[in-house]
Design a protein around this motif. Sequence first.
Motif, PDB file in Angstrom:
ATOM      1  N   ASN A 293       5.429  10.549 -10.344  1.00 59.38           N
ATOM      2  CA  ASN A 293       5.218   9.308  -9.587  1.00 59.38           C
ATOM      3  C   ASN A 293       5.558   9.513  -8.111  1.00 59.38           C
ATOM      4  N   ALA A 294       6.648  10.247  -7.867  1.00 56.22           N
ATOM      5  CA  ALA A 294       7.045  10.528  -6.482  1.00 56.22           C
ATOM      6  C   ALA A 294       6.000  11.398  -5.788  1.00 56.22           C
ATOM      7  N   ARG A 295       5.438  12.351  -6.533  1.00 56.11           N
ATOM      8  CA  ARG A 295       4.392  13.207  -5.963  1.00 56.11           C
ATOM      9  C   ARG A 295       3.150  12.391  -5.608  1.00 56.11           C
ATOM     10  N   VAL A 296       2.805  11.437  -6.473  1.00 55.52           N
ATOM     11  CA  VAL A 296       1.634  10.592  -6.210  1.00 55.52           C
ATOM     12  C   VAL A 296       1.879   9.715  -4.984  1.00 55.52           C
ATOM     13  N   GLU A 297       3.092   9.185  -4.853  1.00 58.36           N
ATOM     14  CA  GLU A 297       3.416   8.369  -3.676  1.00 58.36           C
ATOM     15  C   GLU A 297       3.301   9.192  -2.391  1.00 58.36           C
ATOM     16  N   LYS A 298       3.783  10.427  -2.440  1.00 55.38           N
ATOM     17  CA  LYS A 298       3.679  11.304  -1.270  1.00 55.38           C
ATOM     18  C   LYS A 298       2.217  11.619  -0.962  1.00 55.38           C
ATOM     19  N   MET A 299       1.435  11.831  -2.023  1.00 55.88           N
ATOM     20  CA  MET A 299       0.007  12.091  -1.874  1.00 55.88           C
ATOM     21  C   MET A 299      -0.671  10.917  -1.170  1.00 55.88           C
ATOM     22  N   GLU A 300      -0.297   9.707  -1.592  1.00 58.68           N
ATOM     23  CA  GLU A 300      -0.884   8.504  -0.998  1.00 58.68           C
ATOM     24  C   GLU A 300      -0.516   8.387   0.481  1.00 58.68           C
ATOM     25  N   GLU A 301       0.734   8.683   0.814  1.00 60.57           N
ATOM     26  CA  GLU A 301       1.161   8.626   2.216  1.00 60.57           C
ATOM     27  C   GLU A 301       0.344   9.584   3.077  1.00 60.57           C
ATOM     28  N   GLN A 302       0.115  10.789   2.561  1.00 53.90           N
ATOM     29  CA  GLN A 302      -0.664  11.778   3.308  1.00 53.90           C
ATOM     30  C   GLN A 302      -2.101  11.312   3.508  1.00 53.90           C
ATOM     31  N   LEU A 303      -2.667  10.690   2.469  1.00 53.00           N
ATOM     32  CA  LEU A 303      -4.043  10.202   2.577  1.00 53.00           C
ATOM     33  C   LEU A 303      -4.138   9.017   3.536  1.00 53.00           C
ATOM     34  N   ARG A 304      -3.115   8.174   3.558  1.00 49.35           N
ATOM     35  CA  ARG A 304      -3.101   7.055   4.507  1.00 49.35           C
ATOM     36  C   ARG A 304      -3.141   7.570   5.945  1.00 49.35           C
ATOM     37  N   THR A 305      -2.397   8.648   6.184  1.00 42.82           N
ATOM     38  CA  THR A 305      -2.398   9.241   7.525  1.00 42.82           C
ATOM     39  C   THR A 305      -3.747   9.896   7.818  1.00 42.82           C
ATOM     40  N   LYS A 306      -4.253  10.634   6.848  1.00 40.79           N
ATOM     41  CA  LYS A 306      -5.512  11.354   7.044  1.00 40.79           C
ATOM     42  C   LYS A 306      -6.666  10.405   7.347  1.00 40.79           C
ATOM     43  N   TYR A 307      -6.729   9.288   6.611  1.00 39.93           N
ATOM     44  CA  TYR A 307      -7.852   8.365   6.766  1.00 39.93           C
ATOM     45  C   TYR A 307      -7.511   7.158   7.649  1.00 39.93           C
ATOM     46  N   ARG A 308      -6.348   7.208   8.305  1.00 42.33           N
ATOM     47  CA  ARG A 308      -5.930   6.210   9.301  1.00 42.33           C
ATOM     48  C   ARG A 308      -6.068   4.773   8.774  1.00 42.33           C
ATOM     49  N   VAL A 309      -5.256   4.459   7.801  1.00 43.45           N
ATOM     50  CA  VAL A 309      -5.285   3.138   7.172  1.00 43.45           C
ATOM     51  C   VAL A 309      -4.603   2.108   8.062  1.00 43.45           C
ATOM     52  N   THR A 310      -5.220   0.952   8.199  1.00 43.37           N
ATOM     53  CA  THR A 310      -4.579  -0.210   8.823  1.00 43.37           C
ATOM     54  C   THR A 310      -4.773  -1.401   7.900  1.00 43.37           C
ATOM     55  N   ILE A 311      -3.769  -2.261   7.828  1.00 43.92           N
ATOM     56  CA  ILE A 311      -3.844  -3.462   6.991  1.00 43.92           C
ATOM     57  C   ILE A 311      -3.605  -4.672   7.874  1.00 43.92           C
ATOM     58  N   THR A 312      -4.546  -5.600   7.852  1.00 44.70           N
ATOM     59  CA  THR A 312      -4.431  -6.823   8.645  1.00 44.70           C
ATOM     60  C   THR A 312      -4.554  -8.012   7.713  1.00 44.70           C
ATOM     61  N   LEU A 313      -3.438  -8.673   7.472  1.00 46.11           N
ATOM     62  CA  LEU A 313      -3.441  -9.832   6.589  1.00 46.11           C
ATOM     63  C   LEU A 313      -3.941 -11.065   7.327  1.00 46.11           C
ATOM     64  N   PRO A 314      -4.580 -12.000   6.601  1.00 48.14           N
ATOM     65  CA  PRO A 314      -4.897 -13.297   7.219  1.00 48.14           C
ATOM     66  C   PRO A 314      -3.609 -13.952   7.710  1.00 48.14           C
ATOM     67  N   SER A 315      -3.711 -14.807   8.711  1.00 40.73           N
ATOM     68  CA  SER A 315      -2.518 -15.372   9.351  1.00 40.73           C
ATOM     69  C   SER A 315      -1.598 -16.066   8.356  1.00 40.73           C
ATOM     70  N   SER A 316      -2.141 -16.848   7.410  1.00 41.48           N
ATOM     71  CA  SER A 316      -1.295 -17.565   6.448  1.00 41.48           C
ATOM     72  C   SER A 316      -0.574 -16.590   5.529  1.00 41.48           C
ATOM     73  N   ALA A 317      -1.294 -15.543   5.090  1.00 42.87           N
ATOM     74  CA  ALA A 317      -0.681 -14.550   4.209  1.00 42.87           C
ATOM     75  C   ALA A 317       0.363 -13.738   4.956  1.00 42.87           C
ATOM     76  N   ALA A 318       0.097 -13.460   6.239  1.00 48.32           N
ATOM     77  CA  ALA A 318       1.054 -12.699   7.041  1.00 48.32           C
ATOM     78  C   ALA A 318       2.355 -13.463   7.194  1.00 48.32           C
ATOM     79  N   GLN A 319       2.257 -14.785   7.403  1.00 45.79           N
ATOM     80  CA  GLN A 319       3.464 -15.603   7.518  1.00 45.79           C
ATOM     81  C   GLN A 319       4.238 -15.599   6.208  1.00 45.79           C
ATOM     82  N   GLU A 320       3.507 -15.673   5.095  1.00 44.85           N
ATOM     83  CA  GLU A 320       4.151 -15.649   3.777  1.00 44.85           C
ATOM     84  C   GLU A 320       4.844 -14.313   3.547  1.00 44.85           C
TER      85      GLU A 320
END
Length: 324
Positions: A293-320
């Motif tokens: 599980n830890a290896r998969v989490e690390k794998m995901e972190e590397q892929l997030r960096t590689k593919y430059r992930v950004t997350i933008t929540l709607p304003s109401s969800a961001a406040q929540e």
Amino acid sequence: MSRSEAETAKSCTAHFHTTHLREGQDLCRATEQGCRLLFLHASPTEGAPVKRHAVWLCAVLVAVASYAQETVVATIGREKVTVQQIDEQMRLMGVSGYTSFGNLPADQQRSLLERIVAERLFYRAAIDERVKLDPENEKRLDFVRRQVFGWQYVENKLKAAQVTDAELKIYYDQHKTEFERPEARRISHIVVATKEEAEKALADLRAGKDLADLAGQLNIDQTRQNRGAIGWVRRHMLPEEFEKEVFSLKQGEFSGIVDTGAGFHIVRVDEIRPAASPPFEEVRPQVEQRYDNARVEKMEEQLRTKYRVTITLPSSAAQEDARP
């Protein structure tokens, strides 16, 4: 075939059926044992003919065993539905609690089989009529494909880098508290409907009467059948006021009266099992799962960096999401 060959074959085949199959042993194991017996009977004094017959008969037994393993439970035209296919389908679907088709009661076997036959009938009809998926079902299929391809990617990466026991041991030593068995206590209780009854029971306990005897006479819940025995409990398994009493007592002590709203209780701690770290060998499968599980989490972190992930929540969800 000579008379001696025929007698040997007859004897061995009879032994195979009566000794192994009738005892309900696994068919593959029975086949193996039957073949060994044939070769034992093919002694040097009987020569090559009996050995040749032993080889031939073993081949037959293996073929029978292989056929029997593919147990056909339904047919749809020429298509066969086998127990092995059903077990594989349930495994791939990740059905909770399912072990094998053979372990199900007859009514559940019938129900599951009818459902699978219906699925195959509709699928065959769809293929025959060249049904095309509508946009909504195309999306569903695409969603499933993305999931399966993602799982395959993870499996490939995990298999490509095999983990050694030394790596797992290091991980275990670094995360030992995560595998620690928490303190547990084996408890019994008396539970009655009124405070007056509880006070009388408490007085009897203090006078030396046995809690199990009193619980067997007085308890208003199912533990009456067990003479008050509840069993092993850990923290966060009991109502707060009840847990507080349980974990404040020493082994062999009983509490005062505890009102939980479900009755008036007197609890006794029969045994205490302190918190402990199990040896690595005992929890190795859990360690490997956590490490993967830890290896998969690390794998995901590397892929997030590689593919430059950004997350933008709607304003109401961001406040929540920002709330503490």
